[in-house]
Every structure is written in structure tokens, then in C-alpha cells.
Design a protein around this motif. Structure first.
Motif: not given
Lengths: 349, 200
Positions: B52-53, B56-57, B130-131, B133-134
Motif C-alpha cells: 500500500e505504501f 499510494i506514493v 503489520y504495517s 510503511t513501517r
């Protein structure tokens, strides 16, 4: 609630998740559209009061039916497509202007757990969707085949791209201190800290430690939504009405709806990111959606107040404020906050 | 068919169509707008991969900034398509050669034994909380911090170079500095002089 919905879910079978999501979307958008309609009424009343006029007062009691009358009038008007316009794009333009400002509401939390899509990267999603908003304006400006519309669109592009940068940096500060991109987490992280334990929660919200960012975000928000005093995009004295000049009837109304929906979105985001969302300002009152609504309404009032107070910026001054004032300020403040968080004086541990 | 598979094929079809229109559209603005659609759909497909990161970026930078400036320029150019197409047959052999090379390279990579379902098993499902981005941030700022900083330095050099190349000071222009204008105070412009009334 679950037991009540069970027979309905069985009736729809495998399509039930889709139907249920659609119901939720309608439950968000229908009140939003009502708010948008009455925002126009509020704007005229507030500005009227500030200019010692009455504002709309004829249609219905206190003029309360005025937005409905306006909507009906616009609905019955003909949508004119100028000759030489790029027809497909001319129709798509206003739709693209409105769609992102509605799509962004998917991740806006209204209360603890009361959100359509509780995703990890909520803040990033909002940034991405807001950056799409510009396309409606550009496409409308180009497809109209008119010089005024085109100049308006060019201004809009430059302005929105510039202010997005400082808005992004302001958001970086917020996610630094809350260590999350999820909007619900951002709100709950504001409900902790020394002042919160003393019962003065409103002092532990993000607006105080991040005061310069709060101001930058709010002003950039006004610029992003092309509201006065940053409305050089429509600048009726210079480019007539910018990208909207050729539009009529419902196509024009869509731009209008998009502008007001954006205003409400920016206000609710400011309340969520900096003013503690649905958290109560003092310890002895319960949290709840009414606080979020009240904060959003207060910021919307600031939007109207600013419009009634300041004259329009000149275009080069708008650009100067964005690039030479806001971006340096935000860049410095990101570093300041990062160092602050790592230092022993950090208040976010 | 699973719903996700359906979404993938739908997005893939839109992506291929948009990409085709980028090179076949007669109007450069339409081509640029189809490129926007292509980027957006590619972002959607990345979302299906749970990246997703990155998705979206991609939308934020390419759709939200790069393509906006691109459109900005394309809309203001007066492009004559007939003149652009003049040398088409002359360039065709070179273009075809590059195209064939690309296809061969992709065939080698995709058909090789280091890339494929058996070489790369399906990753395990992400843990709770879980992320993306992180995780990405953790890796970028610990393991790959030097390459990452180097890349940013390269970008900075490119940026400074671009600015210096286009920077020129012209003399004798009546340019007004908005910063000076904003800083003007009443006392700098108006002087109040107290004068006694005079009789004739």
C-alpha cells in the motif's frame, strides 16, 4: 445489531458485503451533501452578518429553504457545451473535481471505531486522493477551449502543487509525534500526556506543540480549496471565473459542491489531526462525535470569517507565501520536532 | 473466480488499454491523461499485492505532481502531429530493434528459472498489525541507509543543476519583488505633516 441484520444478509447472499458497504457510503454521503447545501446558506448568512446585511431571508422561514431553491434552479438549467470544446473531457472535468473530495471520506473516522475503511495508511491515502483533486480543474480548464478558463486552470495547478508540499510537511510532523498513519490512532494518541492527566486534554492535543504546523496546515488548507483570500483561480476580476467560466447548470453546481465538500473535508481533517478529533476538551465531559462536529463547525466558521475579512492575494504573493515562507518554516519545524522527540525533553514518550 | 482475481484482471485490462492509448492517441493531452489513468491503475494493482505504501506514493508523486506539471507543459505547447510523424519510417528500424531487444530481455528474465512461481513461493500472510510503511521505513533507514542517502544526494545534485542551468539574471527589467511589497508599512509610504492654517 448483528442479529437484526442477519435475515437481510441472507437475502442478499454473497453480494451482502457489497450492499452493506454501499449502505455505509450512503450513510456518510447523504448527511455530507446536506451539510454542503447548508454550508452555502451559512456562508451567505455569516458574510451577510459581517457586512451588516441580512443574507438570504425570503425562501422559507429565515431563508432556510434557499439552498434547495438554488439546487432546483441549477438542476433545471441547460448544460451548455461550448463549440470547439473537447466534449468528453468537458463532461468528465466536474465529475473528477467532485469524486476525490467524496472518496477521501472513506478513511475519516467519526468516532472511536466509527470509520468506513480503517486502513493503516489512512493519512497517505488522504494525501494521495487530495492530490488527484487538481485534475478536475485542469481538465475543465483545458477542455473548455477558452482563454480565461485555461489561465484559471494554470493558476490552479501551480497553486495547488505548491501548497501541497507545505501541507505534506505539516502532516509529516503530525505522524512523527503520533507514530502512526492511521487517523484513529492519531486521534487516540492525542488523548495522552501530562495535561490530559490533569483533566485539561485540550492542551495535550497536537495544536499546541505543533502550533506553527497547525497554522501552516490551516492556511494551506484554505489555499488548497481555492477559497478567499487565495481564490486567484476564479479571480472574477481577472479571469472571470477561471476554469468554471464556460460551465452552466448542474455541471457548474458540481464544481460548487466539490469546493464546499473540500472545505468540510479540510476542516474535519484539521480537527482530527490537530484538535483531538472526537476527544473532549476537558476531563469531566465524555468524548463523542459531537465534539468532532463542533470543532469542524468552528474551523468552517474561520473559513467564512477569513473570506469576509481579507482581500484577495495577488498571484505572485500567493506563490511567495507558499514557497518562500511556508516551505522553509515547515522544513525547519520537521527537524525541530524530530530532534525534540529524540531529546530528553520529549513529551511524547 | 475469486473476487481479487476479478479485480486484478479488470485493472490489468484498464492498464493495458490506457497504456495503448498513450502511444496511439492523436492528441497529446489525451495521451498524457491516459498515462495518468495508467499510473492510477498500476497503483491499484500494487494495492492488491499489499504494497500500500508504494501504491499510494506512486499515485501521490506521479499522478499528483509529475503528471500535473507534464500536463501543464503539454497543454501550452502547440504540437503539430504531422511534423512529428515525418521521420516515422526512417526511425522505424531503430525503434523496432530496441523493441525486440526489450521483448527478448523480458523473455529471458520472466522465462528463466530464477523467476517464477516455483522459484519465488507465495510469501506468508502478513501478521496482525503489520504495517507496510513501517517495515519499509525500518529497512530504508537501517539496512539500506547509505544507498538511500546516496540516492537523495544524486537527486539533490540534479535539482541544483537544473536550477543553475535555467537561472539567469536579466538587467533592466521592471521586476517587483513581492516580499518587498508585502513588507511595506504605512510609515514608509505616508508622511503626515502638521501645518498651521494660513490666512490670506
Amino acid at each position: 445489531m448483528e442479529a437484526l441484520l442477519e435475515p437481510v444478509a441472507q437475502f442478499f447472499g454473497p453480494t451482502w458485503p457489497l450492499v452493506w458497504t454501499l449502505v455505509k457510503i450512503v450513510a456518510i454521503l447523504a448527511p455530507l451533501m446536506t451539510c454542503v447545501a447548508y454550508m452555502t446558506y451559512a456562508e451567505r448568512k455569516v458574510i451577510g452578518a459581517m457586512q451588516v446585511r441580512k443574507g438570504p431571508n425570503v425562501v422559507g422561514p429565515l431563508g432556510l429553504l434557499q439552498p434547495i431553491a438554488d439546487a432546483l434552479k441549477l438542476l433545471f438549467k441547460e448544460v451548455i457545451v461550448p463549440s470547439g470544446a473537447s466534449k468528453g473531457l468537458y463532461i468528465i472535468g466536474p465529475i473528477l473535481a467532485l469524486a476525490p473530495s467524496l472518496a477521501a471520506w472513506a478513511v475519516v473516522p467519526f468516532d472511536d471505531g466509527l470509520v468506513l475503511a480503517d486502513i493503516n495508511a489512512g493519512l497517505l491515502f488522504i494525501l494521495a486522493i487530495l492530490s488527484l483533486e487538481i485534475y478536475g480543474v485542469i481538465i475543465a480548464g483545458w477542455a473548455s477551449n477558452s482563454k480565461y478558463a485555461f489561465v484559471g486552470a494554470m493558476r490552479a495547478t501551480a497553486q495547488m502543487v505548491s501548497y501541497e508540499v507545505s501541507m505534506g510537511f505539516a502532516l509529516i510532523c503530525v505522524l512523527l509525534v503520533s507514530a502512526s498513519l492511521n487517523l484513529t490512532d492519531i486521534v487516540t494518541s492525542q488523548g495522552t500526556g501530562r495535561f490530559h492527566d490533569m483533566g485539561l486534554s485540550f492542551l495535550s492535543w497536537n495544536w499546541l506543540p505543533l502550533l506553527p504546523m497547525f497554522v501552516v496546515y490551516l492556511v494551506s488548507g484554505i489555499a488548497e480549496t481555492n477559497r478567499a483570500p487565495f481564490d486567484v483561480v476564479e479571480g472574477e476580476a481577472e479571469v472571470v471565473a477561471g476554469h468554471m467560466v464556460e460551465y452552466s447548470g448542474m455541471a457548474f453546481a458540481l464544481f460548487f459542491l466539490a469546493e464546499y465538500a473540500n472545505m468540510i473535508l479540510v476542516s474535519i481533517l484539521t480537527s482530527i489531526l490537530f484538535l483531538g478529533g472526537w476527544l473532549s476538551p476537558v476531563g469531566f465531559l465524555p468524548d463523542g462525535f459531537h465534539w468532532l462536529a463542533a470543532k469542524t463547525a468552528a474551523i468552517l466558521f474561520v473559513f467564512l470569517w477569513v473570506r469576509a475579512t481579507f482581500p484577495r492575494f495577488r498571484y505572485d504573493q500567493v506563490m511567495r507565501l507558499g514557497w518562500k515562507v511556508f516551505i522553509p518554516v515547515t522544513l525547519v519545524w520537521v527537524v525541530v520536532v524530530a530532534v525534540w522527540m529524540m531529546s530528553p525533553l520529549s513529551i511524547w514518550k | 473466480m475469486e473476487f481479487k482475481t476479478f479485480v486484478f484482471y479488470l485493472f490489468a485490462a484498464i492498464l493495458v488499454f490506457a497504456a495503448l492509448r498513450v502511444i496511439t492517441a492523436r492528441n497529446p493531452v489525451h495521451a498524457a491523461l491516459h498515462l495518468v489513468l495508467a499510473f492510477f491503475t498500476a497503483g491499484g494493482i500494487w494495492l492488491l499485492l499489499q504494497a500500500e505504501f508504494l501504491a499510494i506514493v506512486l499515485v501521490m508523486t506521479y499522478v499528483g505532481a509529475v503528471m500535473v506539471l507534464f500536463l501543464f507543459v503539454v497543454m501550452m505547447l502547440d504540437i503539430n502531429l504531422d511534423r512529428l510523424r515525418e521521420g516515422f519510417w526512417g526511425y522505424l528500424p531503430v525503434g523496432a530493434l530496441i523493441g525486440i531487444l526489450l521483448v527478448v530481455e523480458m523473455a529471458i528474465v520472466l522465462g528463466g528459472r530464477y523467476f517464477g512461481l516455483d522459484a519465488m513461493p507465495t510469501p506468508a500472510a502478513a501478521a496482525e498489525g503489520y504495517s507496510n510503511t513501517r517495515e519499509l521505513g525500518m529497512v530504508l533507514y537501517t539496512e539500506y541507509v547509505y544507498p538511500f542517502e546516496l540516492a537523495s544526494l544524486v537527486l539533490l545534485v540534479a535539482m541544483v543543476a537544473a536550477v543553475t542551468l535555467t537561472l539567469r539574471k536579466r538587467k533592466g527589467v521592471k521586476y517587483i519583488d513581492p516580499a518587498d511589497q508585502v513588507a511595506v508599512k504605512r510609515d514608509g509610504r505616508v508622511e503626515l505633516v502638521s501645518m498651521p492654517a494660513e490666512k490670506e
